[in-house]
Scaffold this motif. Structure first.
Motif, PDB file in Angstrom:
ATOM      1  N   GLU A 389       0.830  -1.213   0.000  1.00 20.59           N
ATOM      2  CA  GLU A 389       0.000   0.000   0.000  1.00 20.59           C
ATOM      3  C   GLU A 389       0.861   1.258   0.000  1.00 20.59           C
ATOM      4  O   GLU A 389       0.595   2.217  -0.737  1.00 20.59           O
ATOM      5  N   GLU A 390       1.917   1.275   0.859  1.00 18.37           N
ATOM      6  CA  GLU A 390       2.819   2.434   0.911  1.00 18.37           C
ATOM      7  C   GLU A 390       3.516   2.619  -0.427  1.00 18.37           C
ATOM      8  O   GLU A 390       3.678   3.752  -0.911  1.00 18.37           O
ATOM      9  N   LEU A 391       3.892   1.495  -1.031  1.00 21.09           N
ATOM     10  CA  LEU A 391       4.607   1.567  -2.307  1.00 21.09           C
ATOM     11  C   LEU A 391       3.697   2.154  -3.392  1.00 21.09           C
ATOM     12  O   LEU A 391       4.138   2.969  -4.217  1.00 21.09           O
ATOM     13  N   GLU A 392       2.430   1.752  -3.354  1.00 20.27           N
ATOM     14  CA  GLU A 392       1.487   2.267  -4.342  1.00 20.27           C
ATOM     15  C   GLU A 392       1.302   3.780  -4.195  1.00 20.27           C
ATOM     16  O   GLU A 392       1.161   4.508  -5.178  1.00 20.27           O
ATOM     17  N   ASN A 393       1.319   4.258  -2.949  1.00 17.65           N
ATOM     18  CA  ASN A 393       1.133   5.688  -2.680  1.00 17.65           C
ATOM     19  C   ASN A 393       2.451   6.468  -2.638  1.00 17.65           C
ATOM     20  O   ASN A 393       2.446   7.667  -2.354  1.00 17.65           O
ATOM     21  N   GLN A 394       3.559   5.767  -2.879  1.00 16.72           N
ATOM     22  CA  GLN A 394       4.894   6.386  -2.881  1.00 16.72           C
ATOM     23  C   GLN A 394       5.207   7.092  -1.558  1.00 16.72           C
ATOM     24  O   GLN A 394       5.742   8.207  -1.508  1.00 16.72           O
ATOM     25  N   VAL A 395       4.836   6.409  -0.448  1.00 20.92           N
ATOM     26  CA  VAL A 395       5.145   6.914   0.893  1.00 20.92           C
ATOM     27  C   VAL A 395       5.777   5.790   1.706  1.00 20.92           C
ATOM     28  O   VAL A 395       5.770   4.623   1.289  1.00 20.92           O
ATOM     29  N   ILE A 396       6.279   6.162   2.862  1.00 24.22           N
ATOM     30  CA  ILE A 396       6.817   5.177   3.804  1.00 24.22           C
ATOM     31  C   ILE A 396       6.358   5.565   5.198  1.00 24.22           C
ATOM     32  O   ILE A 396       6.285   6.758   5.540  1.00 24.22           O
ATOM     33  N   ASN A 397       5.973   4.585   5.983  1.00 24.31           N
ATOM     34  CA  ASN A 397       5.490   4.843   7.339  1.00 24.31           C
ATOM     35  C   ASN A 397       6.674   4.925   8.298  1.00 24.31           C
ATOM     36  O   ASN A 397       7.500   4.013   8.349  1.00 24.31           O
ATOM     37  N   VAL A 398       6.758   6.035   9.043  1.00 20.59           N
ATOM     38  CA  VAL A 398       7.856   6.258   9.994  1.00 20.59           C
ATOM     39  C   VAL A 398       7.282   6.225  11.406  1.00 20.59           C
ATOM     40  O   VAL A 398       6.396   7.032  11.740  1.00 20.59           O
ATOM     41  N   LYS A 399       7.744   5.297  12.218  1.00 18.35           N
ATOM     42  CA  LYS A 399       7.272   5.185  13.601  1.00 18.35           C
ATOM     43  C   LYS A 399       8.411   5.499  14.561  1.00 18.35           C
ATOM     44  O   LYS A 399       9.487   4.902  14.493  1.00 18.35           O
ATOM     45  N   GLU A 400       8.158   6.475  15.445  1.00 15.40           N
ATOM     46  CA  GLU A 400       9.117   6.757  16.516  1.00 15.40           C
ATOM     47  C   GLU A 400       8.829   5.803  17.659  1.00 15.40           C
ATOM     48  O   GLU A 400       7.730   5.816  18.238  1.00 15.40           O
ATOM     49  N   MET A 401       9.801   4.963  17.993  1.00 20.28           N
ATOM     50  CA  MET A 401       9.554   3.871  18.930  1.00 20.28           C
ATOM     51  C   MET A 401       9.275   4.356  20.353  1.00 20.28           C
ATOM     52  O   MET A 401       8.481   3.754  21.066  1.00 20.28           O
ATOM     53  N   ALA A 402       9.907   5.434  20.781  1.00 21.32           N
ATOM     54  CA  ALA A 402       9.735   5.899  22.156  1.00 21.32           C
ATOM     55  C   ALA A 402       8.326   6.413  22.406  1.00 21.32           C
ATOM     56  O   ALA A 402       7.712   6.121  23.436  1.00 21.32           O
ATOM     57  N   SER A 403       7.787   7.185  21.457  1.00 18.40           N
ATOM     58  CA  SER A 403       6.471   7.800  21.639  1.00 18.40           C
ATOM     59  C   SER A 403       5.347   7.016  20.981  1.00 18.40           C
ATOM     60  O   SER A 403       4.174   7.194  21.325  1.00 18.40           O
ATOM     61  N   GLY A 404       5.704   6.179  20.010  1.00 13.10           N
ATOM     62  CA  GLY A 404       4.688   5.453  19.255  1.00 13.10           C
ATOM     63  C   GLY A 404       4.074   6.271  18.135  1.00 13.10           C
ATOM     64  O   GLY A 404       3.219   5.777  17.391  1.00 13.10           O
ATOM     65  N   GLU A 405       4.475   7.522  18.000  1.00 15.79           N
ATOM     66  CA  GLU A 405       3.931   8.400  16.970  1.00 15.79           C
ATOM     67  C   GLU A 405       4.324   7.909  15.584  1.00 15.79           C
ATOM     68  O   GLU A 405       5.469   7.515  15.353  1.00 15.79           O
ATOM     69  N   GLN A 406       3.369   7.961  14.640  1.00 18.53           N
ATOM     70  CA  GLN A 406       3.615   7.494  13.280  1.00 18.53           C
ATOM     71  C   GLN A 406       3.272   8.589  12.275  1.00 18.53           C
ATOM     72  O   GLN A 406       2.322   9.354  12.479  1.00 18.53           O
ATOM     73  N   LYS A 407       4.057   8.641  11.196  1.00 16.80           N
ATOM     74  CA  LYS A 407       3.809   9.590  10.112  1.00 16.80           C
ATOM     75  C   LYS A 407       4.083   8.905   8.789  1.00 16.80           C
ATOM     76  O   LYS A 407       4.928   8.010   8.702  1.00 16.80           O
ATOM     77  N   GLU A 408       3.351   9.353   7.770  1.00 15.11           N
ATOM     78  CA  GLU A 408       3.653   8.907   6.420  1.00 15.11           C
ATOM     79  C   GLU A 408       4.459  10.001   5.720  1.00 15.11           C
ATOM     80  O   GLU A 408       4.035  11.159   5.678  1.00 15.11           O
ATOM     81  N   ILE A 409       5.616   9.599   5.184  1.00 16.87           N
ATOM     82  CA  ILE A 409       6.516  10.544   4.532  1.00 16.87           C
ATOM     83  C   ILE A 409       6.733  10.098   3.096  1.00 16.87           C
ATOM     84  O   ILE A 409       6.860   8.894   2.818  1.00 16.87           O
ATOM     85  N   SER A 410       6.767  11.052   2.190  1.00 18.15           N
ATOM     86  CA  SER A 410       7.018  10.746   0.785  1.00 18.15           C
ATOM     87  C   SER A 410       8.352  10.032   0.627  1.00 18.15           C
ATOM     88  O   SER A 410       9.328  10.361   1.300  1.00 18.15           O
ATOM     89  N   LEU A 411       8.371   9.046  -0.276  1.00 20.63           N
ATOM     90  CA  LEU A 411       9.633   8.342  -0.517  1.00 20.63           C
ATOM     91  C   LEU A 411      10.726   9.293  -0.984  1.00 20.63           C
ATOM     92  O   LEU A 411      11.901   9.115  -0.647  1.00 20.63           O
ATOM     93  N   ASP A 412      10.357  10.307  -1.726  1.00 19.37           N
ATOM     94  CA  ASP A 412      11.344  11.267  -2.219  1.00 19.37           C
ATOM     95  C   ASP A 412      11.909  12.139  -1.095  1.00 19.37           C
ATOM     96  O   ASP A 412      13.006  12.692  -1.238  1.00 19.37           O
ATOM     97  N   ALA A 413      11.161  12.262   0.012  1.00 18.41           N
ATOM     98  CA  ALA A 413      11.570  13.171   1.087  1.00 18.41           C
ATOM     99  C   ALA A 413      12.142  12.448   2.296  1.00 18.41           C
ATOM    100  O   ALA A 413      12.603  13.087   3.248  1.00 18.41           O
ATOM    101  N   ILE A 414      12.119  11.103   2.282  1.00 20.21           N
ATOM    102  CA  ILE A 414      12.467  10.366   3.506  1.00 20.21           C
ATOM    103  C   ILE A 414      13.919  10.581   3.936  1.00 20.21           C
ATOM    104  O   ILE A 414      14.210  10.639   5.133  1.00 20.21           O
ATOM    105  N   ILE A 415      14.815  10.727   2.985  1.00 22.97           N
ATOM    106  CA  ILE A 415      16.224  10.897   3.364  1.00 22.97           C
ATOM    107  C   ILE A 415      16.394  12.195   4.147  1.00 22.97           C
ATOM    108  O   ILE A 415      16.955  12.194   5.256  1.00 22.97           O
TER     109      ILE A 415
END
Length: 426
Positions: A389-415
């Motif tokens: 699903e992330e690949l189809e939308n060209q995003v990647i899910n980023v989870k911060e382990m300490a807080s549990g907070e999650q965000k979807e970030i564009s594959l082009d912007a992840i670096i």
């Protein structure tokens, strides 16, 4: 057939190697501040270097060296200590002729001595040391002592004792030598076989004997301090004055000698007084030397240095309960579900690493739950999840382990996003 490491050697595995790396970085940075530059010498040298540089009468040369013939029939020796190799390099490369003097070096690396292995004393051990060549100023003696003490203090050690002595110049040592011979000669037959030889070759080393240290004659042996001529006495006084100026506390021990033949004037040891450290309390030792440079073919040049075992330094840290501030976590763990996602994850992992991010991924085909468990065990700050699903939308899910907070970030912007997040947490 099981093949184990040779006796007196050890494997330093992850979990421990990080401590070594931290200590080595700290020592290198300390040397940078004192303006000591790193030198790296060969692990083996011609045997003659140590016979001449360390001294034929020492236990190192007589009993402890790993010496063998190479295929050309030349006698070579795995280096048992660092000073002789540093001085050989100093002479061979004519460093004494360079305009910026004195020459100030530090070194770090494996040394080899064939002796009975015990805690903190291996047959292969890592030694850190410094050498300052080309100055007769007592102030540089004090500088070396300061650097030696700070090597331990900056890592948090408190239970330290600096023990100091003067071995005097050649004239003073000869007078003391004759006094020692007169003193010990009546007890010659009561001394160990090694000391009977030392009494003729280098009687100062009788004072350093572990077998005879409880002999009554040791307690009444003449002190070198009683035989210092005016120059030697004045030199020692100046060293102590500089230490006083820097607020460095010390204890004078007239029976302190060094195990190598090339020392004169200032000699010292740093000891641990931490409870439970062990019977052998010496952490490091060193002193001033004259004649070693000439012995290996150079001009008359004096020097001063010290050396320490990294193994014993780590033992002292453990004895004082000091935990090093190690960062053993992982920046990111990449989770990919599906063959196409895995291909993209491999590319992103490589790009993140190229951008300076510490990142790892699964190579065992684990399910997502297993990969999250791995990320948790590795103490990863972030988990990056890429599925169909992330690949189809060209995003990647980023989870911060300490807080549990999650965000979807564009594959082009992840670096750039991960670089910003990690920089903000430093």
């Amino acid at each position: 057939m099981n093949i184990n490491a040779p006796r007196g050697t050890q494997d330093i595995l992850p979990g421990s190697s990080e401590k070594w790396q931290f200590v080595e970085r700290q020592l290198a940075d300390l040397c940078r501040r004192y303006h000591y530059k790193e030198i790296r010498t060969p692990i083996f040298e011609h045997t003659e270097l140590f016979q001449r540089g360390v001294g034929d009468s020492t236990d190192i040369v007589q009993k402890e060296m790993y010496t063998f013939e190479d295929r050309g029939g030349r006698s070579v020796t795995l280096r048992p200590e660092g000073t002789a190799s540093v001085v050989r390099s100093y002479v061979q490369n004519k460093v004494y002729g360079l305009p910026n003097q004195p020459t100030k070096y530090f070194y770090m690396g494996p040394m080899f001595r064939y002796e009975r292995p015990q805690q903190g004393r291996q047959r292969q051990f890592i030694q850190f040391g410094i050498e300052a060549l080309g100055s007769d100023d007592p102030a540089i003696d004090a500088e070396v002592l300061s650097l030696a003490l700070n090597s331990y203090r900056e890592l948090g050690l408190q239970s330290l004792k600096l023990v100091l002595n003067s071995l005097g110049d050649k004239e003073s040592r000869e007078a003391h030598r004759q006094a020692l011979i007169r003193h010990f000669d009546p007890y010659r037959d009561e001394l160990c076989s090694d000391c009977q030889v030392r009494l003729d070759q280098n009687p100062l080393r009788v004072l350093d004997c572990k077998k005879d240290r409880d002999h009554p004659a040791m307690a009444t042996a003449p002190s070198i301090l009683e035989y210092l001529n005016d120059y030697s006495s004045d030199y020692f006084d100046k060293v102590k004055e500089y230490l006083d100026v820097m607020g460095i506390q010390y204890v004078i021990d007239p029976n302190l000698v060094r195990g190598l033949d090339y020392y004169n004037h200032t000699a010292f040891e740093i000891m641990s007084e931490a409870e439970g450290f062990g019977a052998i309390t010496t952490l490091s030792g060193g002193g001033r030397y004259t004649g070693l440079v000439q012995e290996v073919g150079g001009p008359e040049t004096s020097g001063i240095g010290f050396a320490m075992s990294i193994e014993r330094l780590l033992m002292a840290l453990e004895a004082e309960g000091i935990e090093l501030p190690l960062d053993e976590g992982l920046d990111c763990y990449m989770i990919a579900m599906g063959e196409e996602a895995d291909k993209v994850a491999v590319r992103l992992t490589d790009q993140l690493r190229g951008a300076g991010v510490q990142v790892d991924k699964d190579y065992l085909g684990k399910k997502m739950k297993g990969q999250f468990k791995t990320a948790d065990r590795l103490n990863s700050r972030y988990v990056l999840v890429l599925g169909a699903e992330e690949l189809e939308n060209q995003v990647i899910n980023v989870k911060e382990m300490a807080s549990g907070e999650q965000k979807e970030i564009s594959l082009d912007a992840i670096i750039d996003y991960m670089k910003e997040q990690l920089a903000g947490g430093e």
